[in-house]
Design a protein around this motif. Structure first.
Motif, PDB file in Angstrom:
ATOM      1  N   PRO A   1      -7.779  -7.530  -3.571  1.00  0.00           N
ATOM      2  CA  PRO A   1      -9.157  -7.810  -3.151  1.00  0.00           C
ATOM      3  C   PRO A   1      -9.358  -7.571  -1.662  1.00  0.00           C
ATOM      4  CG  PRO A   1      -7.953  -9.852  -3.350  1.00  0.00           C
ATOM      5  CD  PRO A   1      -6.997  -8.763  -3.777  1.00  0.00           C
ATOM      6  N   GLU A   2     -10.613  -7.448  -1.269  1.00  0.00           N
ATOM      7  CA  GLU A   2     -10.950  -7.187   0.126  1.00  0.00           C
ATOM      8  C   GLU A   2     -10.428  -8.272   1.082  1.00  0.00           C
ATOM      9  OE1 GLU A   2     -12.177  -4.615   1.746  1.00  0.00           O
ATOM     10  OE2 GLU A   2     -12.147  -3.477  -0.122  1.00  0.00           O
ATOM     11  N   PRO A   3     -10.497  -9.571   0.734  1.00  0.00           N
ATOM     12  CA  PRO A   3      -9.977 -10.565   1.682  1.00  0.00           C
ATOM     13  C   PRO A   3      -8.503 -10.372   2.017  1.00  0.00           C
ATOM     14  CG  PRO A   3     -11.361 -11.631   0.060  1.00  0.00           C
ATOM     15  CD  PRO A   3     -11.169 -10.221  -0.419  1.00  0.00           C
ATOM     16  N   VAL A   4      -7.706  -9.940   1.040  1.00  0.00           N
ATOM     17  CA  VAL A   4      -6.288  -9.692   1.300  1.00  0.00           C
ATOM     18  C   VAL A   4      -6.123  -8.505   2.237  1.00  0.00           C
ATOM     19  CG1 VAL A   4      -4.101  -8.994   0.241  1.00  0.00           C
ATOM     20  CG2 VAL A   4      -5.504 -10.759  -0.843  1.00  0.00           C
ATOM     21  N   LEU A   5      -6.912  -7.450   2.012  1.00  0.00           N
ATOM     22  CA  LEU A   5      -6.857  -6.292   2.910  1.00  0.00           C
ATOM     23  C   LEU A   5      -7.300  -6.688   4.318  1.00  0.00           C
ATOM     24  CD1 LEU A   5      -8.300  -3.523   0.561  1.00  0.00           C
ATOM     25  CD2 LEU A   5      -5.905  -3.855   1.219  1.00  0.00           C
ATOM     26  N   GLY A   6      -8.245  -7.621   4.409  1.00  0.00           N
ATOM     27  CA  GLY A   6      -8.677  -8.097   5.718  1.00  0.00           C
ATOM     28  C   GLY A   6      -7.565  -8.815   6.458  1.00  0.00           C
ATOM     29  N   ILE A   7      -6.779  -9.622   5.750  1.00  0.00           N
ATOM     30  CA  ILE A   7      -5.646 -10.306   6.385  1.00  0.00           C
ATOM     31  C   ILE A   7      -4.601  -9.276   6.833  1.00  0.00           C
ATOM     32  CG2 ILE A   7      -3.796 -11.985   6.051  1.00  0.00           C
ATOM     33  CD1 ILE A   7      -5.610 -13.366   3.983  1.00  0.00           C
ATOM     34  N   LEU A   8      -4.402  -8.243   6.020  1.00  0.00           N
ATOM     35  CA  LEU A   8      -3.477  -7.181   6.402  1.00  0.00           C
ATOM     36  C   LEU A   8      -3.937  -6.497   7.685  1.00  0.00           C
ATOM     37  CD1 LEU A   8      -1.058  -5.312   5.877  1.00  0.00           C
ATOM     38  CD2 LEU A   8      -2.528  -3.966   4.366  1.00  0.00           C
ATOM     39  N   SER A   9      -5.240  -6.226   7.794  1.00  0.00           N
ATOM     40  CA  SER A   9      -5.763  -5.615   9.022  1.00  0.00           C
ATOM     41  C   SER A   9      -5.543  -6.527  10.220  1.00  0.00           C
ATOM     42  CB  SER A   9      -7.253  -5.307   8.859  1.00  0.00           C
ATOM     43  OG  SER A   9      -7.464  -4.268   7.921  1.00  0.00           O
ATOM     44  N   ASP A  10      -5.750  -7.833  10.023  1.00  0.00           N
ATOM     45  CA  ASP A  10      -5.523  -8.796  11.105  1.00  0.00           C
ATOM     46  C   ASP A  10      -4.070  -8.749  11.549  1.00  0.00           C
ATOM     47  OD1 ASP A  10      -5.579 -10.878  12.895  1.00  0.00           O
ATOM     48  OD2 ASP A  10      -6.128 -12.418  11.449  1.00  0.00           O
ATOM     49  N   LEU A  11      -3.155  -8.737  10.585  1.00  0.00           N
ATOM     50  CA  LEU A  11      -1.733  -8.665  10.934  1.00  0.00           C
ATOM     51  C   LEU A  11      -1.432  -7.373  11.702  1.00  0.00           C
ATOM     52  CD1 LEU A  11       1.298  -9.580   8.732  1.00  0.00           C
ATOM     53  CD2 LEU A  11       1.236  -7.387   9.894  1.00  0.00           C
ATOM     54  N   ALA A  12      -1.983  -6.246  11.202  1.00  0.00           N
ATOM     55  CA  ALA A  12      -1.706  -4.948  11.837  1.00  0.00           C
ATOM     56  C   ALA A  12      -2.331  -4.841  13.218  1.00  0.00           C
ATOM     57  CB  ALA A  12      -2.201  -3.816  10.945  1.00  0.00           C
ATOM     58  N   SER A  13      -3.324  -5.687  13.521  1.00  0.00           N
ATOM     59  CA  SER A  13      -3.894  -5.699  14.868  1.00  0.00           C
ATOM     60  C   SER A  13      -2.995  -6.438  15.847  1.00  0.00           C
ATOM     61  CB  SER A  13      -5.287  -6.338  14.843  1.00  0.00           C
ATOM     62  OG  SER A  13      -5.207  -7.754  14.731  1.00  0.00           O
ATOM     63  N   ARG A  14      -2.056  -7.215  15.323  1.00  0.00           N
ATOM     64  CA  ARG A  14      -1.147  -8.002  16.156  1.00  0.00           C
ATOM     65  C   ARG A  14       0.207  -7.324  16.332  1.00  0.00           C
ATOM     66  NH1 ARG A  14      -3.177 -13.516  15.873  1.00  0.00           N
ATOM     67  NH2 ARG A  14      -4.943 -13.618  14.447  1.00  0.00           N
ATOM     68  N   VAL A  15       0.646  -6.570  15.316  1.00  0.00           N
ATOM     69  CA  VAL A  15       1.948  -5.918  15.343  1.00  0.00           C
ATOM     70  C   VAL A  15       1.909  -4.755  14.356  1.00  0.00           C
ATOM     71  CG1 VAL A  15       2.951  -7.353  13.509  1.00  0.00           C
ATOM     72  CG2 VAL A  15       4.454  -6.344  15.221  1.00  0.00           C
ATOM     73  N   THR A  16       2.667  -3.699  14.639  1.00  0.00           N
ATOM     74  CA  THR A  16       2.777  -2.594  13.689  1.00  0.00           C
ATOM     75  C   THR A  16       3.820  -2.971  12.641  1.00  0.00           C
ATOM     76  OG1 THR A  16       2.220  -0.958  15.362  1.00  0.00           O
ATOM     77  CG2 THR A  16       3.335  -0.169  13.386  1.00  0.00           C
ATOM     78  N   PRO A  17       3.407  -3.187  11.384  1.00  0.00           N
ATOM     79  CA  PRO A  17       4.396  -3.605  10.380  1.00  0.00           C
ATOM     80  C   PRO A  17       5.403  -2.488  10.106  1.00  0.00           C
ATOM     81  CG  PRO A  17       2.213  -3.304   9.383  1.00  0.00           C
ATOM     82  CD  PRO A  17       2.048  -3.069  10.839  1.00  0.00           C
TER      83      PRO A  17
ATOM     84  N   ALA B   1      -3.688   3.900  -0.781  1.00  0.00           N
ATOM     85  CA  ALA B   1      -4.535   4.487   0.262  1.00  0.00           C
ATOM     86  C   ALA B   1      -5.368   3.411   0.944  1.00  0.00           C
ATOM     87  CB  ALA B   1      -5.442   5.567  -0.337  1.00  0.00           C
ATOM     88  N   ALA B   2      -5.884   2.441   0.180  1.00  0.00           N
ATOM     89  CA  ALA B   2      -6.670   1.353   0.758  1.00  0.00           C
ATOM     90  C   ALA B   2      -5.806   0.492   1.678  1.00  0.00           C
ATOM     91  CB  ALA B   2      -7.281   0.497  -0.354  1.00  0.00           C
ATOM     92  N   ILE B   3      -4.544   0.296   1.299  1.00  0.00           N
ATOM     93  CA  ILE B   3      -3.619  -0.463   2.139  1.00  0.00           C
ATOM     94  C   ILE B   3      -3.383   0.275   3.451  1.00  0.00           C
ATOM     95  CG2 ILE B   3      -1.186  -1.119   2.332  1.00  0.00           C
ATOM     96  CD1 ILE B   3      -1.353  -1.852  -0.686  1.00  0.00           C
ATOM     97  N   GLY B   4      -3.175   1.588   3.366  1.00  0.00           N
ATOM     98  CA  GLY B   4      -2.992   2.379   4.579  1.00  0.00           C
ATOM     99  C   GLY B   4      -4.209   2.331   5.482  1.00  0.00           C
ATOM    100  N   LYS B   5      -5.398   2.354   4.880  1.00  0.00           N
ATOM    101  CA  LYS B   5      -6.628   2.276   5.665  1.00  0.00           C
ATOM    102  C   LYS B   5      -6.747   0.923   6.356  1.00  0.00           C
ATOM    103  CE  LYS B   5     -11.657   2.718   5.292  1.00  0.00           C
ATOM    104  NZ  LYS B   5     -12.802   2.966   4.372  1.00  0.00           N
TER     105      LYS B   5
ATOM    106  N   GLY C   1      -6.560  -2.167  11.503  1.00  0.00           N
ATOM    107  CA  GLY C   1      -5.955  -3.151  12.388  1.00  0.00           C
ATOM    108  C   GLY C   1      -5.447  -2.525  13.672  1.00  0.00           C
ATOM    109  N   ARG C   2      -4.822  -1.374  13.560  1.00  0.00           N
ATOM    110  CA  ARG C   2      -4.322  -0.699  14.756  1.00  0.00           C
ATOM    111  C   ARG C   2      -5.473  -0.292  15.672  1.00  0.00           C
ATOM    112  NH1 ARG C   2      -0.182   3.256  11.496  1.00  0.00           N
ATOM    113  NH2 ARG C   2       1.490   1.745  11.144  1.00  0.00           N
ATOM    114  N   THR C   3      -6.550   0.209  15.077  1.00  0.00           N
ATOM    115  CA  THR C   3      -7.721   0.614  15.857  1.00  0.00           C
ATOM    116  C   THR C   3      -8.315  -0.587  16.594  1.00  0.00           C
ATOM    117  OG1 THR C   3      -8.205   2.394  14.292  1.00  0.00           O
ATOM    118  CG2 THR C   3     -10.001   1.677  15.733  1.00  0.00           C
ATOM    119  N   ALA C   4      -8.370  -1.730  15.896  1.00  0.00           N
ATOM    120  CA  ALA C   4      -8.890  -2.938  16.531  1.00  0.00           C
ATOM    121  C   ALA C   4      -8.020  -3.346  17.710  1.00  0.00           C
ATOM    122  CB  ALA C   4      -8.965  -4.065  15.511  1.00  0.00           C
ATOM    123  N   ALA C   5      -6.701  -3.223  17.555  1.00  0.00           N
ATOM    124  CA  ALA C   5      -5.791  -3.591  18.642  1.00  0.00           C
ATOM    125  C   ALA C   5      -5.994  -2.683  19.847  1.00  0.00           C
ATOM    126  CB  ALA C   5      -4.348  -3.517  18.170  1.00  0.00           C
TER     127      ALA C   5
END
Length: 310
Positions: free
Chosen positions: A227-243, A265-269, A274-278
């Protein structure tokens, strides 16, 4: 940590599809379902073309009162060696009770049960992880689990508990962002706060999975789309560190291969967002803290620990 890339949980039902996926860098296999002397031909072919295979254990019960079973540790070590794996993973959970330490017979729960976030439980977990680390030929990473309940009298948040665990043992962390979402819905825990408190330098890789909500309870089914909320948490994590790696879990109700590829593909996006936000935050602040983090992001207190809840 070794750079793993994009992965998917290998299951016999989707073995052929996984082999045909062009963008899969690595796979994870349930350790207890694998015979090290006779691995599936699909895994052999994946390994032959350079795909990393990581054993993922479910039965050690590192959060239990007893020390980890030597036979289970030996089995996990054998699978790591047979697959040439760079690490192995398990769960922060207990899965059995009774037996030698009590007058009751040993009971297998058949489920990953949450460890109380108390100092006493943390002491036991740390010692069990040290025992496991000594017995394994490769680094160990442990995963936060999805919980349907929390224990009374807990002393630490999820982020604080994981920070203390990594700090005291040097264990790597497998962060499941779907489980953070589960605990948000079921326990009211803030996933952003948990991420802010984690020692992200200990991150081994990330799990992403789907679930569903029924009567206000989120079920971590691994049988539904992410779901989108899980992808949102992933983006938040990726904004803090490159997994180092991100892996899609699916255990049943398997869709056609194209749908799995779209989820990857959605996970990669989400990671790229997250990286772009960082990068945007770094540019806005105009400086970094000297170790590659945008100023004010992922910072700790002077003692090296994240801020504590009061």
């Amino acid at each position: 940590m070794q750079r793993l890339g994009t992965g998917i949980g290998w299951r016999p039902e989707i073995a052929d599809a996984v082999e045909r996926m062009p963008d899969v860098d690595w796979v994870e296999v349930v350790s207890e379902n694998l015979c090290p002397d006779h691995p599936p031909e699909s895994l052999k072919r994946l390994r032959a073309r350079g795909v990393t295979v990581v054993p993922h254990g479910v039965s050690l019960g590192l959060g239990g009162a007893e020390r980890p079973d030597e036979g289970r540790l030996t089995a996990l070590a054998e699978r790591a060696l047979a697959l040439g794996s760079p690490l192995v993973t398990e769960h922060i959970a207990f899965v059995r009770a009774g037996g030698a330490l009590t007058a009751s017979p040993r009971l297998e729960a058949g489920h990953l049960l949450p460890v109380p976030r108390t100092r006493d439980a943390l002491d036991v977990l740390c010692e069990n992880i040290r025992v496991a680390q000594d017995a394994l030929p490769v680094p160990l990473a442990v995963e936060n689990i999805a919980a349907l309940l929390s224990w009374p009298g807990e002393e630490l948040t999820e982020g604080q508990f994981l920070y203390e665990l990594a700090d005291r043992t040097g264990v790597r962390l497998l962060i499941d962002v779907a489980n953070l979402h589960t605990n948000h819905v079921n326990q009211g825990e803030d996933p952003a706060r948990a991420l802010a408190e984690l020692p992200l330098e200990a991150l081994a890789y990330v799990h992403v999975a789907g679930g569903f909500e029924r009567d206000g309870v989120w079920h971590d089914s691994h049988a539904h789309p992410v779901p989108e909320p899980v992808l949102g948490i992933l983006s938040d994590l990726a904004s803090r560190v490159t997994p180092p790696g991100v892996l899609l879990e699916r255990d049943e109700n398997f869709p056609e291969p194209g749908e799995l590829e779209r989820e990857l593909a959605a996970i990669g996006k989400a990671v790229e967002l997250g990286r772009t936000a960082a990068v945007g935050r770094t540019a806005a602040v105009g400086r970094t803290d000297g170790v590659g983090h945008p100023a004010g992001i992922g910072r700790t207190t002077a003692g090296g620990r994240p801020p504590r809840a009061t």
